[in-house]
Design a protein around this motif. Structure first.
Motif, short mmCIF file in Angstrom:
data_model
loop_
_atom_site.label_atom_id
_atom_site.label_comp_id
_atom_site.label_asym_id
_atom_site.label_seq_id
_atom_site.Cartn_x
_atom_site.Cartn_y
_atom_site.Cartn_z
N SER A 49 0.85 -1.19 0.00
CA SER A 49 0.00 0.00 0.00
C SER A 49 0.88 1.23 0.00
O SER A 49 2.09 1.14 0.18
CB SER A 49 -0.92 0.00 1.22
N PHE A 59 -3.99 0.40 -2.44
CA PHE A 59 -3.72 -0.95 -1.98
C PHE A 59 -3.52 -1.80 -3.23
O PHE A 59 -4.26 -1.64 -4.21
CB PHE A 59 -4.91 -1.54 -1.20
N TYR A 74 -9.54 -4.68 1.54
CA TYR A 74 -9.24 -3.25 1.35
C TYR A 74 -10.32 -2.38 1.99
O TYR A 74 -10.02 -1.40 2.67
CB TYR A 74 -9.13 -2.90 -0.13
N TYR A 159 -11.19 0.77 -8.48
CA TYR A 159 -10.35 -0.42 -8.43
C TYR A 159 -10.17 -1.02 -9.81
O TYR A 159 -10.90 -0.68 -10.75
CB TYR A 159 -10.87 -1.46 -7.44
#
Length: 183
Positions: A49, A59, A74, A159
């Motif tokens: 991270s 992360f 996460y 993400y």
């Protein structure tokens, strides 16, 4: 049968600023939380991270057999920090670990790269010392204040996953787009 899973965002946009205390927080997240949950329990080859000077937090896992569970880990980082406890001796080790990353001998090539970067970004020796002072002054109770920041970043759901096509397609509902890397 593995993927690389990353998630993050910008803490400046959430009203937080960069401080050396984030380096201590990162050390704990990497060596306690991510290591235990992504590597040991999740079976990934590794995880890391970061909190960058430009406000970005991330992360990442690599060679990770999980996808959904990794994103859940996460998402729960804020709760981990909110409830994190350790002895003074253990906490001092986290601070020493950060200082050892800040202050070690550099090769001439590395010194030149740092100097170039510092010149371009107008980063001064005083800025570096301020970060060092903030690291050294970090207390365990300081870190709980960053739990809300982590929660705010994770709720934005920025993400990406790269890897096993079948596993990613099985979790297709998590993604806006699925893009093959090659055809």
């Amino acid at each position: 049968n593995v993927q690389y899973v990353a998630k993050g965002g910008n803490f400046f946009r959430k009203g937080y600023s960069y401080t050396g205390k984030l380096r201590v927080l990162n050390n704990i997240l990497e060596n306690e939380y991510l290591y235990q949950n992504i590597r040991v329990q999740g079976g990934a080859y590794g995880a890391f991270s970061g909190f960058e000077l430009n406000g970005y937090q991330y992360f990442c896992s690599y060679r990770d057999p999980n996808l959904d569970n990794t994103l859940l880990v996460y998402d729960n980082a804020g709760d981990f920090i909110r409830n994190f406890k350790c002895s003074k001796w253990e906490f001092d080790r986290y601070i020493i670990g950060v200082i050892s990353d800040l202050d070690y001998p550099f090769s001439p090539e590395t010194k030149a790269g740092i100097s170039d970067s510092d010149f371009i970004t107008d980063f001064k020796a005083e800025d570096r010392q301020q970060i060092r002072n903030e690291v050294l002054s970090t207390k365990l109770e300081d870190l709980a204040a960053y739990a809300d920041m982590l929660d705010a970043i994770m709720t934005k759901n920025h993400y990406c996953a790269v890897g096993n096509e079948h596993q990613i397609k099985a979790s297709a509902e998590l993604f806006d787009n699925l893009t093959p890397l090659y055809e």
